[in-house]
Design a protein around this motif. Structure first.
Motif, mmCIF file in Angstrom:
data_model
loop_
_atom_site.group_PDB
_atom_site.id
_atom_site.type_symbol
_atom_site.label_atom_id
_atom_site.label_comp_id
_atom_site.label_asym_id
_atom_site.label_seq_id
_atom_site.Cartn_x
_atom_site.Cartn_y
_atom_site.Cartn_z
ATOM 1 N N PHE A 48 18.855 65.662 51.584
ATOM 2 C CA PHE A 48 18.256 65.843 50.266
ATOM 3 C C PHE A 48 17.843 67.293 50.033
ATOM 4 N N TYR A 49 17.199 67.890 51.018
ATOM 5 C CA TYR A 49 16.700 69.263 50.852
ATOM 6 C C TYR A 49 17.736 70.336 51.161
ATOM 7 N N ARG A 54 18.052 68.751 46.230
ATOM 8 C CA ARG A 54 17.195 67.899 45.404
ATOM 9 C C ARG A 54 17.826 67.487 44.077
ATOM 10 N N HIS A 57 17.758 61.835 43.769
ATOM 11 C CA HIS A 57 16.589 61.328 44.488
ATOM 12 C C HIS A 57 17.039 60.605 45.751
#
Length: 106
Positions: A48-49, A54, A57
């Motif tokens: 995700f990061y 981002r 979700h």
């Protein structure tokens, strides 16, 4: 993320250790495996990061699909029933219980 799921995994492991009469592994292995399973769905935060930046979700990733954890639970229950003396199917079973607990808490 880890604040709630790790203690919940610990509580689940303690409950399982009190309820299960005979286990093919040590109590420390049960504790560790359930706690890792309880935080495993959130390991997608690395993707995700660092990769997705981002954009999506992280609850939409496959690691947060309840069907994944229910399928793993059913498969490991079948494998544990067929091979009662081996520890790997049992560890997979309690790992998937930790992941399913994570789904319930999310």
């Amino acid at each position: 993320m880890f604040i709630a799921h790790l203690p919940a995994g610990y509580l689940l492991a303690q409950h399982l250790l009190k309820r299960i009469c005979t286990i093919p592994v040590s109590p420390k292995a049960v504790l560790f495996t359930v706690m890792v399973g309880a935080i495993a769905p959130d390991l997608d935060m690395l993707y995700f990061y660092f990769i997705d930046h981002r954009q999506t979700h992280h609850h939409k990733y496959f690691s947060h699909w309840p069907s994944l954890w229910i399928g793993l639970l059913c498969t490991s229950m079948l494998a544990t029933g067929l091979t009662r003396k081996q520890s790997l199917p049992f560890l997979t079973l309690i790992f998937s219980l930790g992941g399913l607990l994570h789904m319930l808490l999310d």
